[in-house]
Design a protein around this motif. Structure first.
Motif, PDB file in Angstrom:
ATOM      1  N   ILE D  38       0.859  -1.187   0.000  1.00  0.00           N
ATOM      2  CA  ILE D  38       0.000   0.000   0.000  1.00  0.00           C
ATOM      3  C   ILE D  38       0.893   1.234   0.000  1.00  0.00           C
ATOM      4  CG2 ILE D  38      -1.683   1.335   1.342  1.00  0.00           C
ATOM      5  CD1 ILE D  38      -2.706  -1.381   2.416  1.00  0.00           C
ATOM      6  N   ARG D  43      -1.043  10.308   0.230  1.00  0.00           N
ATOM      7  CA  ARG D  43      -0.700  10.265   1.650  1.00  0.00           C
ATOM      8  C   ARG D  43       0.760   9.912   1.888  1.00  0.00           C
ATOM      9  NH1 ARG D  43      -6.535   8.868   2.090  1.00  0.00           N
ATOM     10  NH2 ARG D  43      -5.965   7.001   0.971  1.00  0.00           N
ATOM     11  N   THR D  44       1.349   9.112   0.971  1.00  0.00           N
ATOM     12  CA  THR D  44       2.769   8.766   1.116  1.00  0.00           C
ATOM     13  C   THR D  44       3.503   8.936  -0.213  1.00  0.00           C
ATOM     14  OG1 THR D  44       2.394   6.406   0.608  1.00  0.00           O
ATOM     15  CG2 THR D  44       2.173   7.057   2.908  1.00  0.00           C
TER      16      THR D  44
ATOM     17  N   VAL E  82       0.963  21.528   2.844  1.00  0.00           N
ATOM     18  CA  VAL E  82      -0.326  21.759   3.499  1.00  0.00           C
ATOM     19  C   VAL E  82      -0.853  23.153   3.190  1.00  0.00           C
ATOM     20  CG1 VAL E  82       0.144  20.079   5.320  1.00  0.00           C
ATOM     21  CG2 VAL E  82       0.674  22.504   5.718  1.00  0.00           C
ATOM     22  N   LEU E  83      -0.190  23.841   2.290  1.00  0.00           N
ATOM     23  CA  LEU E  83      -0.752  25.100   1.800  1.00  0.00           C
ATOM     24  C   LEU E  83      -2.041  24.796   1.025  1.00  0.00           C
ATOM     25  CD1 LEU E  83       2.406  26.905   0.303  1.00  0.00           C
ATOM     26  CD2 LEU E  83       1.284  27.370   2.493  1.00  0.00           C
ATOM     27  N   PRO E  84      -2.961  25.743   0.991  1.00  0.00           N
ATOM     28  CA  PRO E  84      -4.144  25.529   0.146  1.00  0.00           C
ATOM     29  C   PRO E  84      -3.729  25.424  -1.322  1.00  0.00           C
ATOM     30  CG  PRO E  84      -4.417  27.487   1.551  1.00  0.00           C
ATOM     31  CD  PRO E  84      -2.997  27.043   1.695  1.00  0.00           C
ATOM     32  N   SER E 109      -9.837  11.495   0.962  1.00  0.00           N
ATOM     33  CA  SER E 109      -9.863  12.159   2.269  1.00  0.00           C
ATOM     34  C   SER E 109      -8.448  12.437   2.772  1.00  0.00           C
ATOM     35  CB  SER E 109     -10.588  11.266   3.282  1.00  0.00           C
ATOM     36  OG  SER E 109     -11.969  11.345   3.056  1.00  0.00           O
ATOM     37  N   GLY E 110      -8.262  13.632   3.246  1.00  0.00           N
ATOM     38  CA  GLY E 110      -6.972  14.015   3.815  1.00  0.00           C
ATOM     39  C   GLY E 110      -6.186  14.977   2.958  1.00  0.00           C
ATOM     40  N   VAL E 111      -6.465  14.976   1.663  1.00  0.00           N
ATOM     41  CA  VAL E 111      -5.669  15.803   0.741  1.00  0.00           C
ATOM     42  C   VAL E 111      -6.595  16.553  -0.224  1.00  0.00           C
ATOM     43  CG1 VAL E 111      -3.675  15.792  -0.793  1.00  0.00           C
ATOM     44  CG2 VAL E 111      -3.932  13.949   0.877  1.00  0.00           C
ATOM     45  N   PRO E 112      -7.211  17.650   0.248  1.00  0.00           N
ATOM     46  CA  PRO E 112      -8.155  18.362  -0.622  1.00  0.00           C
ATOM     47  C   PRO E 112      -7.465  19.189  -1.703  1.00  0.00           C
ATOM     48  CG  PRO E 112      -7.910  19.526   1.460  1.00  0.00           C
ATOM     49  CD  PRO E 112      -7.101  18.257   1.581  1.00  0.00           C
TER      50      PRO E 112
ATOM     51  N   LYS F 122     -15.186  16.026   4.862  1.00  0.00           N
ATOM     52  CA  LYS F 122     -13.928  15.981   5.630  1.00  0.00           C
ATOM     53  C   LYS F 122     -12.869  16.835   4.937  1.00  0.00           C
ATOM     54  CE  LYS F 122     -10.592  12.646   7.445  1.00  0.00           C
ATOM     55  NZ  LYS F 122     -10.200  11.206   7.455  1.00  0.00           N
ATOM     56  N   ASN F 123     -12.732  16.658   3.644  1.00  0.00           N
ATOM     57  CA  ASN F 123     -11.754  17.461   2.909  1.00  0.00           C
ATOM     58  C   ASN F 123     -12.107  18.943   2.908  1.00  0.00           C
ATOM     59  OD1 ASN F 123      -9.918  15.519   2.373  1.00  0.00           O
ATOM     60  ND2 ASN F 123     -10.254  15.426   0.151  1.00  0.00           N
ATOM     61  N   ILE F 126     -10.683  20.193   6.081  1.00  0.00           N
ATOM     62  CA  ILE F 126      -9.209  20.275   6.036  1.00  0.00           C
ATOM     63  C   ILE F 126      -8.786  21.484   5.212  1.00  0.00           C
ATOM     64  CG2 ILE F 126      -7.104  19.098   5.268  1.00  0.00           C
ATOM     65  CD1 ILE F 126      -8.511  16.444   5.897  1.00  0.00           C
ATOM     66  N   LEU F 127      -9.498  21.708   4.109  1.00  0.00           N
ATOM     67  CA  LEU F 127      -9.204  22.885   3.288  1.00  0.00           C
ATOM     68  C   LEU F 127      -9.441  24.166   4.093  1.00  0.00           C
ATOM     69  CD1 LEU F 127      -8.469  24.091   0.523  1.00  0.00           C
ATOM     70  CD2 LEU F 127     -10.841  23.799  -0.170  1.00  0.00           C
ATOM     71  N   GLN F 130      -6.553  24.625   6.278  1.00  0.00           N
ATOM     72  CA  GLN F 130      -5.405  25.106   5.479  1.00  0.00           C
ATOM     73  C   GLN F 130      -5.511  26.601   5.212  1.00  0.00           C
ATOM     74  OE1 GLN F 130      -5.640  22.499   2.049  1.00  0.00           O
ATOM     75  NE2 GLN F 130      -4.102  21.084   2.891  1.00  0.00           N
ATOM     76  N   TYR F 140      -0.749  25.721  11.227  1.00  0.00           N
ATOM     77  CA  TYR F 140       0.112  25.172  10.170  1.00  0.00           C
ATOM     78  C   TYR F 140       0.866  23.948  10.696  1.00  0.00           C
ATOM     79  CZ  TYR F 140       3.552  24.888   6.428  1.00  0.00           C
ATOM     80  OH  TYR F 140       4.342  24.433   5.391  1.00  0.00           O
ATOM     81  N   LEU F 143      -1.312  20.990  10.957  1.00  0.00           N
ATOM     82  CA  LEU F 143      -1.548  20.373   9.644  1.00  0.00           C
ATOM     83  C   LEU F 143      -0.379  19.481   9.235  1.00  0.00           C
ATOM     84  CD1 LEU F 143      -3.226  23.297   7.690  1.00  0.00           C
ATOM     85  CD2 LEU F 143      -4.183  20.997   7.958  1.00  0.00           C
ATOM     86  N   ILE F 144       0.835  19.975   9.523  1.00  0.00           N
ATOM     87  CA  ILE F 144       2.028  19.160   9.233  1.00  0.00           C
ATOM     88  C   ILE F 144       1.949  17.854  10.031  1.00  0.00           C
ATOM     89  CG2 ILE F 144       4.555  19.057   9.536  1.00  0.00           C
ATOM     90  CD1 ILE F 144       3.913  20.904   7.286  1.00  0.00           C
ATOM     91  N   TYR F 146      -0.737  16.427  11.196  1.00  0.00           N
ATOM     92  CA  TYR F 146      -1.846  15.647  10.648  1.00  0.00           C
ATOM     93  C   TYR F 146      -1.374  14.864   9.419  1.00  0.00           C
ATOM     94  CZ  TYR F 146      -6.693  14.851   9.038  1.00  0.00           C
ATOM     95  OH  TYR F 146      -7.885  14.295   8.643  1.00  0.00           O
ATOM     96  N   LYS F 147      -0.631  15.549   8.564  1.00  0.00           N
ATOM     97  CA  LYS F 147      -0.131  14.929   7.337  1.00  0.00           C
ATOM     98  C   LYS F 147       0.820  13.778   7.690  1.00  0.00           C
ATOM     99  CE  LYS F 147       0.942  16.664   2.700  1.00  0.00           C
ATOM    100  NZ  LYS F 147      -0.423  16.731   2.191  1.00  0.00           N
ATOM    101  N   MET F 150      -1.191  10.835   8.977  1.00  0.00           N
ATOM    102  CA  MET F 150      -1.808  10.156   7.821  1.00  0.00           C
ATOM    103  C   MET F 150      -0.805   9.253   7.131  1.00  0.00           C
ATOM    104  SD  MET F 150      -4.341  12.360   5.308  1.00  0.00           S
ATOM    105  CE  MET F 150      -2.921  13.252   4.708  1.00  0.00           C
ATOM    106  N   GLU F 151       0.384   9.778   6.950  1.00  0.00           N
ATOM    107  CA  GLU F 151       1.437   9.014   6.279  1.00  0.00           C
ATOM    108  C   GLU F 151       1.734   7.741   7.067  1.00  0.00           C
ATOM    109  OE1 GLU F 151       5.229  10.954   6.229  1.00  0.00           O
ATOM    110  OE2 GLU F 151       5.845  10.033   4.336  1.00  0.00           O
ATOM    111  N   SER F 154      -1.072   5.248   6.854  1.00  0.00           N
ATOM    112  CA  SER F 154      -1.122   4.620   5.535  1.00  0.00           C
ATOM    113  C   SER F 154      -0.046   3.529   5.444  1.00  0.00           C
ATOM    114  CB  SER F 154      -0.915   5.683   4.455  1.00  0.00           C
ATOM    115  OG  SER F 154      -0.932   5.114   3.176  1.00  0.00           O
ATOM    116  N   LEU F 155       1.149   3.846   5.914  1.00  0.00           N
ATOM    117  CA  LEU F 155       2.241   2.852   5.870  1.00  0.00           C
ATOM    118  C   LEU F 155       1.927   1.661   6.777  1.00  0.00           C
ATOM    119  CD1 LEU F 155       5.313   5.247   5.890  1.00  0.00           C
ATOM    120  CD2 LEU F 155       4.439   3.896   3.965  1.00  0.00           C
TER     121      LEU F 155
END
Lengths: 164, 164, 164, 164, 164, 164, 164, 164
Positions: D38, D43-44, E82-84, E109-112, F122-123, F126-127, F130, F140, F143-144, F146-147, F150-151, F154-155
């Motif tokens: 995955i 996300r990655t 993570v900037l818009p 989800s997570g990355v708009p 949800k997005n 998040i937007l 952002q 900010y 958000l970092i 959060y990202k 998520m990473e 996902s892994l």
């Protein structure tokens, strides 16, 4: 055409004629008597009914109907006859022919319309010939010849390709 | 069916059978001899070819072909015969039948497929009967009766409505 | 091309040539022997079968097939060979290429067609080169160089931008 | 799998696994070493890049990438490697797979993704086997056998049909 | 632009410039420092990553990304920052912009990606100004004035109408 | 929420709440004060106007608007404010969300709506975060984080995969 | 309903009744005399014609017609009367209502059908009431009240929301 | 027009005028007083509200509203009045009118818009006349004459056809 027409080609508007005349051309090529008429499901519904209801008595065997947009002519015709009705979706100004196609092909159970490709009145006429050929050996042979000719022409294009 | 079949009903996969059996039912209702076979344009192409190329000699007059997704069976059949081929777009798992419909109806000039509504194998068979009726007065009368019966049944539903 | 062709480029009609010649151009650029032929799934089905069935014996490693509308050529080819078949949906007169795309990509389980973007025969050929490069180090290096060149050209456009 | 994997199967999310495991099944059936991971384009992204950029060195010959919605994983992978990348559009919650399909297949010139049917990871793997078979006679024979088996199974369904 | 850019305008190809320059025009109109770059998700993915990952440090507050077809640039950019990120679907040669739109808007989800109308880079820039105005009263006032001006111009067209 | 809300979450109907509550959840997760209201573009247009026109004065920085079908709420809101408006196309009973998406995203020049994926509230949130983070370093950083989370998540799914 | 009906509600099949009965409910709510009938454009075309052609004489002021698939009933009705005809696209088994919608709304110049949303027979009836209210002050007031009630109910949902 | 207008024709932008002027032409042909205004749902929302809310008092009986893209004008108008509102989807630069159509027709329960075909402002006006004719016998007769004239013109085209 002196003979009583076997194929009736109808269309909703004279703006469909550029597309629908291909059907007449194919009939001519196969020596099949035919007639061309403008009858509109929406502007002259009584004439459509009359046309469809009397077609069999007049000797018509197959009806080809072309229309665009909310294209009701083929289905409307099919509601008034049990002759095979072939529908040609004519591309209209918006939606690239999708409206015409869906309006013609998605008929309810009991009343089929034999739909061909968008703007492909030529195929509608070939289909009409195929239908007539079911009981006409001579026509069947002509179709076999037509198919062979198509095959030859398609193969011949390879020679042209080599010259490019 | 003891008689030589007049209508060949073919489909790409046994998963199409639930839809395609409606075609067999209509043939039976009209007393038309028919056969049902699974031949896949992609898995058994040689059998499709053989089926299509020999159908006429075997007495088949009309072929009904159902398939879904990149639905090539009707067009592939039509490429090997000049008999009328009726295509039934079977709805597949995605895209709600649009892929099946477009793959069947958008045939190139020279090789028509008479396309009916998505999943409407019943209409395919009625169309086949209409085609056979072009040269069969008895069948023509049956179609007229069928149409009248449909009309009656449709009107009768109004009574049911009043009871709701 | 004096060498035995490794890549077969086929199309349904000469009207597809304007799109499909991009595939030949890429083959030439990578020094890959190839051939270009018109074979139609619907007009010359036997030639398609013959072509597909014999391709492996003739040394063909990958087949690129382009077609439009009810675009059956790629799938039909794939039904007669286990060589990788790459399909190019050629935009036809209606529906903006959607019919071509769905007819090619939505193949049933067992018979894949590697589909590329609408009208993008160039990418079909690059994909063919990538497939050949799986067992050809030299070709792999050329692809790496090609990718680097693309990168450079893309970056270079920024300079042009500054002059606007 | 003890051997170094030849085929890399990647997907954007574990929700794609139900679809993508069919690809692993086919690899297993053909005795092809493979790995399943995955990695998400969104996300990655660094892991996707790393995966794609190092795949060739690690011995991977073909990458199969499945994703849904704005499905960027196959294209993103293709941007970091010149190995053949096969894209599987996974149907997402809305739009019936159309978004997934278009996001994967409509790649720009220079960076192809070999796209298969929506949710058809099985075909992705067969295509991967076909690509590997270009330089592997043994695998080529297995594909021929696979095709014959498919043919037999398809024909055998006719017997089942007679019992219905 | 002497000042450090606040808005980064990126596009996949110079063919997108005709559309994307409208975004630069709006920035200029609002006196917002900006930069314009061509970085391709598929041809120069490392530069996209670098651009996206460093944008915040370089003082960029909002990124506008335009692309067509399998339009991955906006989503790819959003995966590295993570900037818009505002996405502009650029209409490509087929499918009338639908592929571009779905590839950009249907993000997981997570990355708009903040998607605007097809080819509407002007609105992308106005949205960027609105985002900057969240913490900039002066800019907020300019937006109010801009809206009033739009209103006036729209009403003024009624006078023109009377002269027709 | 005791604090003055920074984000306004509005929807056309309580049937949209199941989708839109995800936006509230994200706001909560990021510690952002918000409010949730039902205001309908078609049933309570004056309240929409009032809401949109006064939002800025009330301290609202971003508005998230969700609606389905002919989804006018986001655009209607945007016509009465220069705050950034984020639109969430809510899938309705027919057409699988396509109507909602096009009604929201295809806004005319001058009045953008930042559109996210169908049903992806949800997005949208998040937007919104952002956008607020453009001038809020603390946010900010969140958000970092959060990202990164998520990473990691996902892994981590790869481990789960191995157990299947 | 003892009074002569002012609104005629017709549908192609009893399967449309679940949708179309909402129209009758609204008529009842507004105290408008109405009648409900099944008449099929394809199965009972003569009854449709008769219905449409005599409606005016019978005192009918507005006709509401619902149908699905190749939905010809509204257009066919409109071809036989100059009364306002309101069309309700009923979602059918495939294509999610798109075929019904396009078949109804895309009428040619001269014969309009006032089309409402897919499956929204309720709106068809409200539109019928609006049409009758053009010359009926009492009905106009009822519509104003109805609108106010809708507004109140919509606002009231906010209270419910707080309890969630 | 000296008389108080009965029909209000509004459009979102002067670019819609080429389409919408057909509506004015039909009103003129039927001798119905009307007015034409540009009011934009997005650029001049307060004027739309004012227009819609006061229309009844000013004697307007029917409103025709044309708009393209995310076409909110008809629905927005309908939210502020209980007069019948007829919507004309104007084809915009992308998506061939599908966005305009869906944005207008898919209105939620309670607030109908009587939608006509894409770009068919002529039919919008005929529908307006039909609505007015519900309580105006003279107008009803004019519509009957109009229909007869259409029928004659349609039939007359058959003569033209014979000369081709």
């Amino acid at each position: 055409m002196k003979n009583k027409p076997l194929v009736g080609i109808i269309m909703g508007s004279d703006s469909d004629f550029n597309v629908m005349k291909q059907a007449a051309d194919v009939c001519r090529e196969f020596g099949i008597s035919h007639e061309v008429k403008i009858v509109s499901a929406h502007r002259t519904p009584n004439h459509v009914k009359e046309y469809a209801a009397n077609a069999h008595q007049r000797g018509i065997k197959v009806i080809i109907a072309g229309a665009g947009g909310a294209a009701h002519l083929p289905g409307f015709t099919a509601s008034h006859t049990v002759l095979p009705v072939i529908g040609v979706p004519v591309k209209s100004k918006s939606l690239d022919g999708l409206d015409s196609l869906l309006s013609i092909v998605q008929m309810p159970s009991g009343v089929p319309v034999a739909t061909v490709a968008i703007d492909n009145a030529k195929n509608a006429a070939i289909l009409a010939v195929q239908i007539l050929a079911v009981s006409d050996k001579n026509l069947y042979k002509k179709l076999i010849d037509y198919k062979k000719k198509m095959e030859k022409e398609s193969l011949a294009k390879n020679k042209k390709l080599k010259l490019i």
